[in-house]
Design an enzyme around this catalytic site. Structure first.
Site, mmCIF file in Angstrom:
data_model
loop_
_atom_site.group_PDB
_atom_site.id
_atom_site.type_symbol
_atom_site.label_atom_id
_atom_site.label_comp_id
_atom_site.label_asym_id
_atom_site.label_seq_id
_atom_site.Cartn_x
_atom_site.Cartn_y
_atom_site.Cartn_z
ATOM 1 C CG ASN A 1 -2.181 -0.847 0.927
ATOM 2 O OD1 ASN A 1 -3.006 -0.479 0.100
ATOM 3 N ND2 ASN A 1 -2.290 -1.981 1.592
ATOM 4 C CD GLU B 1 -5.965 -3.815 1.154
ATOM 5 O OE1 GLU B 1 -5.003 -3.333 1.757
ATOM 6 O OE2 GLU B 1 -6.270 -5.021 1.225
ATOM 7 C CG HIS C 1 -10.541 -3.008 7.594
ATOM 8 N ND1 HIS C 1 -9.789 -3.650 8.558
ATOM 9 C CD2 HIS C 1 -11.620 -3.802 7.364
ATOM 10 C CE1 HIS C 1 -10.393 -4.778 8.894
ATOM 11 N NE2 HIS C 1 -11.502 -4.890 8.192
HETATM 12 C C1 GRF Z 1 -3.389 -4.793 3.793
HETATM 13 O O1 GRF Z 1 -4.276 -5.837 3.521
HETATM 14 C C2 GRF Z 1 -4.094 -3.728 4.573
HETATM 15 O O2 GRF Z 1 -5.421 -3.545 4.215
HETATM 16 C C3 GRF Z 1 -4.031 -4.299 5.945
HETATM 17 O O3 GRF Z 1 -2.739 -4.886 6.030
HETATM 18 C C4 GRF Z 1 -2.273 -5.237 4.734
HETATM 19 C C5 GRF Z 1 -0.979 -4.527 4.507
HETATM 20 O O4 GRF Z 1 -0.291 -4.884 3.386
HETATM 21 N N1 GRF Z 1 -4.376 -3.314 6.938
HETATM 22 P P1 GRF Z 1 0.961 -4.044 2.875
HETATM 23 O O5 GRF Z 1 1.983 -3.969 4.013
HETATM 24 O O6 GRF Z 1 0.499 -2.691 2.441
HETATM 25 O O7 GRF Z 1 1.525 -4.844 1.731
#
Ligand code: GRF
Length: 208
Positions: free
Chosen positions: A21, A188, A117
């Site tokens: 993310n 996301e 989330h």
């Molecule tokens: C994602 O699924 C986010 O929604 C959750 O934790 C995960 C994080 O993944 N809160 P990354 O570290 O961004 O790859």
């Protein structure tokens, strides 16, 4: 200061894992989907995570602040706060951040902390709903649509006002891992940058 940065909201991204993310935010800044804010620092709650490497590769200041290195929650949060103040941070983005922040901290940054989330809140959210558990619960319930939500952070886990959501199809042969990947890719990584720009824009207009 670089002229291009004047007036922009300085963003701190809090991470705990692989940082996909965070990467989506970095790309969004490059392609100017995020133009009202600038990612100024990244704070990881765990040592040695790939998210930190992504920050360094993008030339962003990266810190690791591990809760158990502090005597209590308030000294841990004081350290976070010191870094945020030093960087003049206007928006905190929780991007896969797995530590709980106190109500004192969330109240101090009210309207200036957002979280992504991996479900359509109010489904599959709250205490214990993180990582693969969210997708396991969605599959166990048999939902045909799931998705992701970006929301403001308050003292209730996943309880703040919703900023943006995107739905994703669930298929009969899904595993939690397959579903997790699809939710990240289709939802996301798309809505987090868009919501981030939306909030930065709002915060910028409030400053004027
Ligand atoms: C994602 O699924 C986010 O929604 C959750 O934790 C995960 C994080 O993944 N809160 P990354 O570290 O961004 O790859």
């Amino acid at each position: 200061m670089n002229d291009k940065l004047i007036g922009k909201i300085r963003i701190a991204v809090f991470v705990s894992g692989s940082g996909t993310n965070l990467q989506a935010l970095i790309e969004a800044q490059k392609n100017e989907t995020i133009k009202s804010g600038v990612i100024d620092c990244v704070i990881s709650s765990k040592r040695g995570v790939y998210a930190t490497e992504r920050a360094v590769n993008a030339g962003i200041d990266a810190y690791t602040v591990v809760k158990k290195d502090f005597i209590d929650q308030s000294s841990y949060e004081k350290k976070l706060d010191d870094i945020l103040t030093e960087h003049g941070i206007g928006l905190i983005v929780l991007a896969g951040f797995l530590c709980v922040l106190s109500s004192t901290f969330t109240a101090k940054y009210e309207g200036r902390i957002i979280n992504v989330h991996p479900s359509l809140i109010p489904s599959f959210c709250g205490d214990g709903f993180y990582g693969l558990h969210v997708h396991e619960a969605a599959l166990a319930r048999g939902v045909k649509l799931t998705g992701a939500t970006v929301h403001y952070v308050n003292e209730i886990t996943d309880g703040g006002r919703i900023i943006m959501q995107k739905s994703v199809r669930v298929y009969d042969n899904d595993t939690p891992e397959k579903l997790q990947k699809r939710v990240m890719k289709q939802a996301e990584w798309k809505i987090l940058p868009l919501a981030c720009e939306k909030v930065c824009n709002l915060l910028m207009s409030e400053k004027e």
